[in-house]
Motif scaffolding. Structure first.
Motif, mmCIF file in Angstrom:
data_model
loop_
_atom_site.group_PDB
_atom_site.id
_atom_site.type_symbol
_atom_site.label_atom_id
_atom_site.label_comp_id
_atom_site.label_asym_id
_atom_site.label_seq_id
_atom_site.Cartn_x
_atom_site.Cartn_y
_atom_site.Cartn_z
ATOM 1 N N SER A 31 0.834 -1.208 0.000
ATOM 2 C CA SER A 31 0.000 0.000 0.000
ATOM 3 C C SER A 31 0.866 1.254 0.000
ATOM 4 N N VAL A 35 0.916 4.131 -2.913
ATOM 5 C CA VAL A 35 0.709 5.559 -2.657
ATOM 6 C C VAL A 35 1.912 6.350 -3.154
ATOM 7 N N ALA A 38 1.778 6.526 -6.945
ATOM 8 C CA ALA A 38 0.755 7.491 -7.373
ATOM 9 C C ALA A 38 1.240 8.922 -7.164
ATOM 10 N N ALA A 39 1.954 9.149 -6.051
ATOM 11 C CA ALA A 39 2.470 10.489 -5.779
ATOM 12 C C ALA A 39 3.489 10.928 -6.829
#
Length: 192
Positions: A31, A35, A38-39
């Motif tokens: 996870s 994240v 995606a950042a």
């Protein structure tokens, strides 16, 4: 015997808790990596979007009312020259008389104009050879041997329908997307 069984239960419980803890750590790590990815990806993709100044130039409105038959104007669309030509009935007849099979980039005038508006030719003013700006849109400019546009850089000559007829250019002048908003106004960059 009860102690051995009790001991096995405790070991199984400890092993089960170890699996759960490991699963939680794996899920948390994946996870966190998602994240993080995606950042990084969102700003990279966002920077590929057109800037505000380009979006502001996404369409251009052109007033046709002042362009007389036989005249052409040069304006700007997306920071490039745009030619708008008001063809005369004689020019329309001349370009329609040319067999498309004799053209390097075969297109009829009807394919390059809007239905019912064959007298209005809208093209980008960029030679398809190396990107020079052809002459022929301004008053008194050399229109070349075919009465359309003439590229002074390498001698490409276009007819009144902006179709390549002579020289090194491989294609006709590009016809951008445009729509008639009225009989005297077009919006370049808009799709019908």
């Amino acid at each position: 015997m009860a102690t051995v069984e009790h001991q096995h239960r405790e070991e199984a419980l400890a092993e089960d808790q170890g699996h759960r803890r490991r699963d939680f750590i794996n899920i948390a790590a994946v996870s966190f990596a998602g994240v993080g990815a995606a950042a990084v990806i969102v700003p990279v993709i966002s920077q590929m979007n057109p800037s505000a100044d380009v979006l502001a130039l996404a369409t251009s409105e052109v007033d046709l009312s002042a362009i007389k038959p036989g005249q052409a104007i040069k304006t700007i669309y997306r920071k490039q020259p745009l030619f708008v030509r008001h063809l005369t009935p004689q020019e329309i007849a001349a370009v329609n008389a040319v067999p498309t099979g004799s053209l390097r980039d075969p297109q009829t005038l009807a394919e390059r104009t809007k239905p019912g508006k064959q007298e209005w030719l809208v093209t980008m003013g960029v030679c398809t050879h190396l990107g020079c700006v052809p002459l022929g849109a301004g008053e008194g400019e050399n229109r070349g041997p075919f009465g359309g546009y003439f590229c002074p850089c390498h001698g490409s000559a276009y007819d009144a329908a902006a179709r390549i007829r002579q020289g090194p250019a491989p294609k006709n002048l590009e016809v951008p997307d445009y729509v008639f908003r009225s009989d005297t106004k077009i919006e370049v960059g808009a799709k019908a």
